[in-house]
Design a protein around this motif. Structure first.
Motif, PDB file in Angstrom:
ATOM      1  N   ARG A   1      -4.886   5.123 -14.977  1.00 19.11           N
ATOM      2  CA  ARG A   1      -6.172   4.624 -14.491  1.00 19.11           C
ATOM      3  C   ARG A   1      -6.074   3.140 -14.147  1.00 19.11           C
ATOM      4  NH1 ARG A   1     -10.716   7.562 -15.373  1.00 19.11           N
ATOM      5  NH2 ARG A   1     -11.581   6.100 -13.866  1.00 19.11           N
ATOM      6  N   TYR A   2      -5.360   2.415 -14.975  1.00 16.26           N
ATOM      7  CA  TYR A   2      -5.187   0.984 -14.717  1.00 16.26           C
ATOM      8  C   TYR A   2      -4.480   0.763 -13.384  1.00 16.26           C
ATOM      9  CZ  TYR A   2      -3.495  -3.821 -15.372  1.00 16.26           C
ATOM     10  OH  TYR A   2      -3.211  -5.147 -15.213  1.00 16.26           O
ATOM     11  N   TRP A   3      -3.386   1.481 -13.184  1.00 17.53           N
ATOM     12  CA  TRP A   3      -2.618   1.252 -11.952  1.00 17.53           C
ATOM     13  C   TRP A   3      -3.317   1.832 -10.738  1.00 17.53           C
ATOM     14  CZ3 TRP A   3       0.607  -2.528 -11.837  1.00 17.53           C
ATOM     15  CH2 TRP A   3       1.237  -2.909 -13.013  1.00 17.53           C
TER      16      TRP A   3
ATOM     17  N   ARG B   1       3.248   6.699 -12.563  1.00 14.97           N
ATOM     18  CA  ARG B   1       2.743   5.393 -12.170  1.00 14.97           C
ATOM     19  C   ARG B   1       3.204   5.038 -10.756  1.00 14.97           C
ATOM     20  NH1 ARG B   1       3.080   0.414 -11.343  1.00 14.97           N
ATOM     21  NH2 ARG B   1       5.208   0.838 -10.701  1.00 14.97           N
TER      22      ARG B   1
ATOM     23  N   ALA C   1      -6.443   1.601 -10.259  1.00 18.46           N
ATOM     24  CA  ALA C   1      -7.357   0.532  -9.848  1.00 18.46           C
ATOM     25  C   ALA C   1      -6.593  -0.526  -9.059  1.00 18.46           C
ATOM     26  CB  ALA C   1      -8.024  -0.087 -11.076  1.00 18.46           C
ATOM     27  N   LEU C   2      -5.409  -0.887  -9.553  1.00 17.34           N
ATOM     28  CA  LEU C   2      -4.616  -1.903  -8.839  1.00 17.34           C
ATOM     29  C   LEU C   2      -4.102  -1.385  -7.496  1.00 17.34           C
ATOM     30  CD1 LEU C   2      -2.620  -4.015 -11.397  1.00 17.34           C
ATOM     31  CD2 LEU C   2      -3.823  -4.835  -9.385  1.00 17.34           C
ATOM     32  N   HIS C   3      -4.135  -0.070  -7.327  1.00 17.63           N
ATOM     33  CA  HIS C   3      -3.779   0.480  -6.023  1.00 17.63           C
ATOM     34  C   HIS C   3      -5.016   0.773  -5.201  1.00 17.63           C
ATOM     35  CE1 HIS C   3       0.307   0.773  -7.543  1.00 17.63           C
ATOM     36  NE2 HIS C   3       0.658   0.869  -6.284  1.00 17.63           N
ATOM     37  N   LEU C   4      -6.142   0.215  -5.664  1.00 20.48           N
ATOM     38  CA  LEU C   4      -7.387   0.225  -4.901  1.00 20.48           C
ATOM     39  C   LEU C   4      -7.927   1.626  -4.643  1.00 20.48           C
ATOM     40  CD1 LEU C   4      -6.350  -2.532  -2.316  1.00 20.48           C
ATOM     41  CD2 LEU C   4      -7.574  -2.831  -4.480  1.00 20.48           C
TER      42      LEU C   4
ATOM     43  N   PRO D   1      -1.000  -3.303  -4.345  1.00 18.26           N
ATOM     44  CA  PRO D   1      -1.833  -3.838  -3.265  1.00 18.26           C
ATOM     45  C   PRO D   1      -3.051  -4.644  -3.748  1.00 18.26           C
ATOM     46  CG  PRO D   1      -2.015  -1.437  -3.385  1.00 18.26           C
ATOM     47  CD  PRO D   1      -0.936  -1.831  -4.328  1.00 18.26           C
TER      48      PRO D   1
ATOM     49  N   GLN E   1      -4.674   6.286 -19.565  1.00 18.77           N
ATOM     50  CA  GLN E   1      -5.171   4.926 -19.349  1.00 18.77           C
ATOM     51  C   GLN E   1      -4.235   4.129 -18.453  1.00 18.77           C
ATOM     52  OE1 GLN E   1      -5.488   3.819 -23.443  1.00 18.77           O
ATOM     53  NE2 GLN E   1      -7.626   4.441 -23.618  1.00 18.77           N
TER      54      GLN E   1
ATOM     55  N   ASP F   1      -3.420  11.822 -23.719  1.00 16.27           N
ATOM     56  CA  ASP F   1      -4.202  10.856 -24.480  1.00 16.27           C
ATOM     57  C   ASP F   1      -3.465  10.316 -25.695  1.00 16.27           C
ATOM     58  OD1 ASP F   1      -6.518  10.917 -22.756  1.00 16.27           O
ATOM     59  OD2 ASP F   1      -6.719  13.001 -23.416  1.00 16.27           O
TER      60      ASP F   1
ATOM     61  N   ARG G   1     -14.423  -4.259  -8.764  1.00 14.91           N
ATOM     62  CA  ARG G   1     -13.856  -3.081  -9.419  1.00 14.91           C
ATOM     63  C   ARG G   1     -12.594  -3.463 -10.202  1.00 14.91           C
ATOM     64  NH1 ARG G   1     -12.126   0.894  -6.141  1.00 14.91           N
ATOM     65  NH2 ARG G   1     -13.960   0.720  -4.853  1.00 14.91           N
ATOM     66  N   LEU G   2     -11.813  -4.353  -9.599  1.00  9.99           N
ATOM     67  CA  LEU G   2     -10.594  -4.786 -10.278  1.00  9.99           C
ATOM     68  C   LEU G   2     -10.932  -5.535 -11.554  1.00  9.99           C
ATOM     69  CD1 LEU G   2      -8.438  -5.869  -7.224  1.00  9.99           C
ATOM     70  CD2 LEU G   2      -7.987  -3.993  -8.798  1.00  9.99           C
TER      71      LEU G   2
ATOM     72  N   TRP H   1      -9.337  -1.186 -24.185  1.00 10.47           N
ATOM     73  CA  TRP H   1      -8.415  -0.141 -24.640  1.00 10.47           C
ATOM     74  C   TRP H   1      -7.288  -0.746 -25.457  1.00 10.47           C
ATOM     75  CZ3 TRP H   1      -7.939   2.340 -19.119  1.00 10.47           C
ATOM     76  CH2 TRP H   1      -9.021   3.211 -18.899  1.00 10.47           C
TER      77      TRP H   1
ATOM     78  N   PRO I   1     -10.572   4.468  -5.168  1.00 12.95           N
ATOM     79  CA  PRO I   1     -11.937   4.585  -5.686  1.00 12.95           C
ATOM     80  C   PRO I   1     -11.934   5.420  -6.959  1.00 12.95           C
ATOM     81  CG  PRO I   1     -11.789   5.321  -3.388  1.00 12.95           C
ATOM     82  CD  PRO I   1     -10.401   5.093  -3.854  1.00 12.95           C
ATOM     83  N   ASP I   2     -12.931   5.208  -7.801  1.00 13.13           N
ATOM     84  CA  ASP I   2     -12.943   5.807  -9.133  1.00 13.13           C
ATOM     85  C   ASP I   2     -12.733   7.323  -9.139  1.00 13.13           C
ATOM     86  OD1 ASP I   2     -12.886   4.063 -11.168  1.00 13.13           O
ATOM     87  OD2 ASP I   2     -14.872   4.582 -11.945  1.00 13.13           O
TER      88      ASP I   2
ATOM     89  N   LEU J   1      -1.310   1.654 -24.426  1.00 10.67           N
ATOM     90  CA  LEU J   1      -2.234   2.450 -23.616  1.00 10.67           C
ATOM     91  C   LEU J   1      -1.764   3.898 -23.667  1.00 10.67           C
ATOM     92  CD1 LEU J   1      -2.890   0.463 -20.298  1.00 10.67           C
ATOM     93  CD2 LEU J   1      -4.295   0.548 -22.350  1.00 10.67           C
ATOM     94  N   THR J   2      -2.675   4.811 -23.446  1.00  6.86           N
ATOM     95  CA  THR J   2      -2.266   6.207 -23.322  1.00  6.86           C
ATOM     96  C   THR J   2      -1.759   6.420 -21.898  1.00  6.86           C
ATOM     97  OG1 THR J   2      -4.389   6.976 -22.498  1.00  6.86           O
ATOM     98  CG2 THR J   2      -4.128   6.864 -24.886  1.00  6.86           C
TER      99      THR J   2
ATOM    100  N   ARG K   1       0.817  -1.219   0.000  1.00  7.71           N
ATOM    101  CA  ARG K   1       0.000   0.000   0.000  1.00  7.71           C
ATOM    102  C   ARG K   1       0.842   1.257   0.000  1.00  7.71           C
ATOM    103  NH1 ARG K   1      -5.206  -0.838   1.205  1.00  7.71           N
ATOM    104  NH2 ARG K   1      -5.644  -2.983   1.778  1.00  7.71           N
TER     105      ARG K   1
END
Ligand SMILES: Nc1ncnc2c1ncn2[C@@H]1O[C@H](COP(=O)(O)OP(=O)(O)OP(=O)(O)O)[C@@H](O)[C@H]1O
Ligand SMILES: [Mg+2]
Lengths: 312, 255
Positions: A108-110, A157, A112-115, B88, A105, A139, B2-3, B13, A117-118, A101-102, A85
């Motif tokens: 945004r991907y990472w 990142r 999400a993997l770092h939990l 994580p 993007q 972009d 969500r993941l 994409w 919220p949107d 990916l741009t 974390r």
């Protein structure tokens, strides 16, 4: 203490199969290292010294073979989830990026993997893109970026999870001088924000400039941990005196040798006292532009690791 | 969840920028023309359903091996697997999301086949039991996603993944009865086909196209889903083991 590594050993086995049984390679050999919070700490060492292996263990990508490693107070084996974390990793070069990916993007991907919220992911992505000067190209596909810009994507990142400790593995490979200077400024900023930074590099000037302390590693062992300046002073290497003069100083005790380049006299002396004697002599004789040059980190590195060149 | 969704979104994409990876779609017309030509020439309208189902299911499988099963190998190749291991969030929902996104695309060959049949040969099978048909299709897509995860992890572990993938297509086509109904195969091979969900899919979809009532649609659907779940769980466990092993050995490949 941000990083506390005690007698850390990591070996690899060559060979095939689910459990390879081949020859053993030792990457880290009883390494001990302590990095306090808010420090920029450099890891220097020749190819194969074990720098990347150490970074991987600290970021929980690899398990230690023996010894202990604690990051932010958590053990890398039992506390891996907690460590993930709060630790960010920044690679250099191409690895670790999705070319298709741009920049946005990717973040945004990472995120999400770092939990994240949107809503926060969006916010943080925009903030980082702006901070790293990527907003205009947010972009565009990462594969169309120059090296320096890719490096900024790496950085963004690595910062997405708002890490307390950031591990940089050769972040400035392939950066041009301008990009490298921006990078150094950024490191200072990150430290001022209260983050701890561990950075492996082959760039001695960079290490000398940004690092509070450096650790020299060779063959998986620590040779020395010191401030860049302290290391230089401790090393007992020759001091140099430079002056624009044609005077002869070879008679002064402690002078080991002289060389002249473009009208600049460089005097090699054994220690500080001898260097002072040369300075005094030159000043007494009316020479104006005179200064003493302490050994640079690079000299110390070469002295301690040896001038092995390509051989590893 | 969500993941999972983030993985799916990212895969869309990526696919949008990699149109060459949709090459599978271009192989479909050849199969369609080949099979329909034979059927029409032999004047066997009873086999039209087979000629339509084969390209559809082969297309689904093609997406699985061509794209979905490559997801993890790609991750290894770009070192993003390592970065993911240090993040994580857990990786399997992300990867399953990416794989599922590919499998949704796997429905496209169905439309393609029907369209080509209509345009080139002026035929299309009547779907006598549309509910069964679509349920079977949905179950198949789910099972294919689970199977793809298992395949993807197997690829990750092996070094010559592509050779292996190319090979495995043939026994699967044969045993699943997508080309030739399983009852025409040598008898000793027939039991093997029961562990391949595609054979249940092909059978059920074939029956759903026929006028006769479909016997035991419920448990046959269950068989497809069940085999899918088994593959999914298997893939999930194998992924966890592989990542654990990667942390121990410093390498994911097996060979
Ligand atoms: N996954 C692995 N499997 C086998 N050996 C490995 C593995 N990773 C590292 N090693 C070995 O461990 C030693 C240390 O490697 P490491 O990558 O940590 O060095 P490094 O200091 O980062 O070098 P460089 O400056 O070249 O990046 C090397 O001898 C290397 O070959
Ligand atoms: Mg390295």
């Amino acid at each position: 203490m941000s990083v506390r590594v005690q007698d850390l050993t990591r070996t690899f086995r060559k060979g095939k199969g689910w459990r390879p049984k081949g020859d053993q390679v030792t990457a880290l050999d009883g390494l001990t290292l302590h990095v306090p919070e808010h420090e920029v700490h450099g890891l220097l060492g020749p190819n194969g010294a074990g720098k990347t292996t150490l970074c991987k263990i600290l970021s929980t990508i690899l398990l230690p073979t023996s010894g202990t490693a604690e990051v932010l107070g958590h053990d890398v084996v039992s506390g891996a989830a907690e460590i993930r974390r709060h630790v960010g990793i920044v690679f250099g070069g191409e690895r670790g990026l999705y070319g298709k990916l741009t920049a946005r993007q990717t973040l945004r991907y990472w995120a999400a993997l770092h939990l994240l919220p949107d809503a926060r992911a969006k916010e943080r992505t925009d903030a980082l893109l702006t901070r790293l000067g990527l907003a205009d190209k947010a972009d565009d596909l990462v594969e169309t970026f120059s090296r320096g810009m890719k490096q900024r994507v790496h950085l963004a990142r690595g910062l997405i999870g708002d890490p307390k400790l950031i591990l940089f593995d050769e972040p400035t490979t392939g950066m041009d001088p301008v990009a490298a200077r921006d990078f150094r400024e950024l490191i200072t900023e990150l430290r001022d924000e209260g983050r701890t930074i561990l950075i492996t590099t082959h760039d001695m000037d960079e290490a000398e400039e940004v690092c509070d302390r450096v650790t020299l590693i060779d063959n998986g062992r620590v040779l020395a941990t010191e401030t860049p300046r302290g290391l230089a002073e401790m090393s007992g290497l020759h001091r140099w005196v430079e002056a624009e003069t044609t005077l002869d100083v070879t008679g002064i005790p402690g002078v080991v040798g002289t060389e002249t380049r473009n009208g600049l006299l460089r005097v090699k002396t054994t220690d500080d006292r001898a260097a002072r004697a040369v300075l005094d002599f030159l000043l007494d004789n009316g020479v104006r532009s005179v200064h003493a040059v302490p050994p640079r980190l690079e000299d110390v590195y070469l002295d301690l690791i040896g001038r092995r060149g390509m051989e590893v | 969840m969500r993941l999972f969704l983030s993985g799916a979104r990212t895969q869309f994409w990526l696919v949008r920028r990699h149109p060459d990876e949709l090459l599978t779609l271009c192989t479909i017309p050849f199969t369609v023309v080949m099979l329909l030509s034979i059927v029409m020439h032999a004047a066997r309208p009873d086999l039209i359903a087979n000629a339509f189902l084969a390209p559809t299911l082969i297309g689904l499988w093609g997406f699985s091996t061509g794209l979905a099963a490559e997801v993890l190998v790609g991750e290894r190749w770009t070192s993003t697997l390592e970065l993911g291991m240090a993040a994580p969030g857990s990786l399997h929902p992300v990867y399953l999301g990416r794989i599922s996104a590919v499998m949704l695309l796997g429905v496209v060959p169905l439309g393609e086949t029907w369209l080509l049949g209509k345009l080139l040969f002026g035929v299309a099978p009547t779907v006598h039991h549309p509910w069964v048909f679509w349920a079977a299709m949905a179950a198949s897509v789910f099972a294919m996603a689970g199977t793809s995860l298992l395949l993807a992890v197997t690829m990750l572990l092996s070094k010559n993944s592509n050779n292996y993938l190319n090979f495995i297509g043939f026994p699967i086509y044969l045993l699943s009865g997508v080309m030739v109904p399983v009852q025409y195969l040598p008898e000793f091979l027939q039991p093997l086909s029961h562990v391949i969900f595609l054979s249940w899919s092909a059978d059920l979809m074939r029956d759903s196209l026929a006028a006769a009532p479909v016997a035991g649609a419920g448990w046959r659907l269950l068989a497809i889903v069940g085999l899918g779940v088994a593959a999914l769980v298997g893939g999930r466990v194998l992924l966890a083991l592989s990542l654990r092993r990667a942390r121990e050995l410093g390498t994911v490949t097996y060979a």
